[in-house]
Design a protein around this motif. Structure first.
Motif, PDB file in Angstrom:
ATOM      1  N   ASN A 106      -6.743   8.678  -2.054  1.00  0.00           N
ATOM      2  CA  ASN A 106      -6.469   7.458  -1.295  1.00  0.00           C
ATOM      3  C   ASN A 106      -5.553   6.469  -2.002  1.00  0.00           C
ATOM      4  OD1 ASN A 106      -7.981   8.233   0.918  1.00  0.00           O
ATOM      5  ND2 ASN A 106      -9.839   7.244   0.208  1.00  0.00           N
ATOM      6  N   ILE A 107      -5.416   6.569  -3.310  1.00  0.00           N
ATOM      7  CA  ILE A 107      -4.549   5.632  -4.035  1.00  0.00           C
ATOM      8  C   ILE A 107      -3.108   5.676  -3.522  1.00  0.00           C
ATOM      9  CG2 ILE A 107      -3.444   5.230  -6.271  1.00  0.00           C
ATOM     10  CD1 ILE A 107      -6.144   5.634  -7.566  1.00  0.00           C
ATOM     11  N   PRO A 108      -2.488   6.855  -3.389  1.00  0.00           N
ATOM     12  CA  PRO A 108      -1.108   6.851  -2.892  1.00  0.00           C
ATOM     13  C   PRO A 108      -0.975   6.338  -1.464  1.00  0.00           C
ATOM     14  CG  PRO A 108      -1.944   9.090  -3.080  1.00  0.00           C
ATOM     15  CD  PRO A 108      -2.920   8.206  -3.790  1.00  0.00           C
ATOM     16  N   GLU A 109      -2.012   6.492  -0.668  1.00  0.00           N
ATOM     17  CA  GLU A 109      -1.945   5.951   0.690  1.00  0.00           C
ATOM     18  C   GLU A 109      -1.893   4.422   0.644  1.00  0.00           C
ATOM     19  OE1 GLU A 109      -5.224   7.496   2.843  1.00  0.00           O
ATOM     20  OE2 GLU A 109      -4.590   9.578   2.693  1.00  0.00           O
ATOM     21  N   GLY A 110      -2.750   3.809  -0.169  1.00  0.00           N
ATOM     22  CA  GLY A 110      -2.715   2.363  -0.310  1.00  0.00           C
ATOM     23  C   GLY A 110      -1.397   1.886  -0.892  1.00  0.00           C
ATOM     24  N   MET A 111      -0.876   2.623  -1.882  1.00  0.00           N
ATOM     25  CA  MET A 111       0.417   2.287  -2.467  1.00  0.00           C
ATOM     26  C   MET A 111       1.517   2.334  -1.419  1.00  0.00           C
ATOM     27  SD  MET A 111       0.261   4.342  -6.086  1.00  0.00           S
ATOM     28  CE  MET A 111       2.004   4.056  -6.344  1.00  0.00           C
ATOM     29  N   GLU A 174      -8.127   1.844  -1.061  1.00  0.00           N
ATOM     30  CA  GLU A 174      -6.803   1.700  -0.451  1.00  0.00           C
ATOM     31  C   GLU A 174      -6.312   0.252  -0.416  1.00  0.00           C
ATOM     32  OE1 GLU A 174      -5.996   3.820   3.093  1.00  0.00           O
ATOM     33  OE2 GLU A 174      -6.905   5.679   2.392  1.00  0.00           O
ATOM     34  N   PRO A 175      -7.105  -0.722   0.066  1.00  0.00           N
ATOM     35  CA  PRO A 175      -6.600  -2.104   0.023  1.00  0.00           C
ATOM     36  C   PRO A 175      -6.385  -2.613  -1.397  1.00  0.00           C
ATOM     37  CG  PRO A 175      -8.893  -2.044   0.729  1.00  0.00           C
ATOM     38  CD  PRO A 175      -8.396  -0.639   0.754  1.00  0.00           C
ATOM     39  N   ILE A 176      -7.190  -2.131  -2.340  1.00  0.00           N
ATOM     40  CA  ILE A 176      -6.996  -2.539  -3.739  1.00  0.00           C
ATOM     41  C   ILE A 176      -5.656  -2.022  -4.252  1.00  0.00           C
ATOM     42  CG2 ILE A 176      -7.887  -2.319  -6.083  1.00  0.00           C
ATOM     43  CD1 ILE A 176     -10.682  -2.096  -4.876  1.00  0.00           C
ATOM     44  N   ALA A 177      -5.383  -0.734  -4.003  1.00  0.00           N
ATOM     45  CA  ALA A 177      -4.108  -0.159  -4.433  1.00  0.00           C
ATOM     46  C   ALA A 177      -2.939  -0.829  -3.730  1.00  0.00           C
ATOM     47  CB  ALA A 177      -4.100   1.351  -4.158  1.00  0.00           C
ATOM     48  N   ALA A 178      -3.127  -1.165  -2.449  1.00  0.00           N
ATOM     49  CA  ALA A 178      -2.053  -1.830  -1.705  1.00  0.00           C
ATOM     50  C   ALA A 178      -1.756  -3.204  -2.298  1.00  0.00           C
ATOM     51  CB  ALA A 178      -2.455  -1.964  -0.235  1.00  0.00           C
ATOM     52  N   LEU A 179      -2.798  -3.977  -2.616  1.00  0.00           N
ATOM     53  CA  LEU A 179      -2.604  -5.315  -3.165  1.00  0.00           C
ATOM     54  C   LEU A 179      -1.910  -5.264  -4.521  1.00  0.00           C
ATOM     55  CD1 LEU A 179      -3.040  -8.350  -3.087  1.00  0.00           C
ATOM     56  CD2 LEU A 179      -5.335  -7.984  -4.034  1.00  0.00           C
TER      57      LEU A 179
END
Length: 245
Positions: A106-111, A174-179
């Motif tokens: 999920n990390i790359p999805e949030g990124m 995901e929101p953490i990685a996005a932020l």
């Protein structure tokens, strides 16, 4: 969307159909393939060219870095096999491995979502529809992903509530990685093509290494549910991205 998918565990009294599980995994793979191409690699090439760089350089280099990153992390984690899921004496270790593996997925999805909206926020308003399409596509993809996590746990004997909670929690990264990606993207403009390509490479690695083999190669080839799932997911994400972009 991940929590909604995980909630499917409450709809099945008995074990789910193996073909349904393959369809879910294939659908997730198809969506991720299309997202990697239209929402990540193509914008990475265009952004690199706008910065005066050869379009292929960050696209290939960033993808390679994303692949190598997950190869390295994959080597540190045992693969989630049916034998591991059904093990009675490794229940605690099983849960930890699931959370770690899902985090990698999920990390790359949030990124990807974070980078897309960061580009739009920096004055490139023409990228906003593409960013919205990516966010929508990732959300749609997360529904079967949540189900693909909670349902096998239930099949292994875990309670419905615990299976749901683990499946739902898998999307929290995901929101953490996005932020974090948005914060970094706001100060490092030249790194954006590399971040986009990094996310694309990581997503493609997950698709090839985990989703497609689990959907098709490790099962009876007399059924093609996984293959059909890939095609439907790919076409849906492509339509969303092109129509909204």
């Amino acid at each position: 969307m991940t929590a909604l998918g995980a909630a499917m565990v409450f709809l099945f009294r008995n074990q789910i159909s193996p073909n349904l599980h393959r369809i879910m995994l294939g659908f997730a793979a198809g969506v991720m393939i299309a997202a990697s191409m239209w929402s990540l690699l193509i914008p990475a090439i265009e952004e690199a060219q706008a910065l005066g760089l050869p379009g292929w350089l960050p696209a290939a280099g960033g993808s390679a870095l994303g692949i190598l990153f997950l190869v390295a992390m994959d080597g540190l984690l045992p693969h989630l096999s049916p034998e591991l899921l059904q093990s009675e004496d490794r229940r605690g270790a099983q849960n930890a491995l699931l959370i770690l593996a899902i985090t990698l997925h999920n990390i790359p999805e949030g990124m990807a979502v974070g980078v897309s909206f960061a580009l739009a926020a920096q004055g490139q308003q023409e990228l906003l529809p593409a960013a919205s399409a990516l966010a929508l596509g990732v959300g749609i993809q997360n529904f079967p992903e949540g189900a693909a996590i909670s349902l096998p746990l239930r099949q292994a004997g875990m309670s419905r509530t615990k299976s749901f909670l683990i499946g739902a929690a898998s999307g929290a990264v995901e929101p953490i990685a996005a932020l974090l990606t948005v914060l970094a993207a706001g100060t490092v403009q030249t790194a954006l093509p590399w971040l986009l390509s990094f996310a694309a490479g990581a997503m493609l690695y997950v698709v090839v290494e985990e989703l497609i083999p689990e959907a098709n190669l490790r099962h009876d080839h007399q059924t093609h549910g996984g293959t059909y799932g890939v095609m439907v997911g790919f076409l849906l994400m492509m339509i969303l991205d092109v129509a909204l972009g």
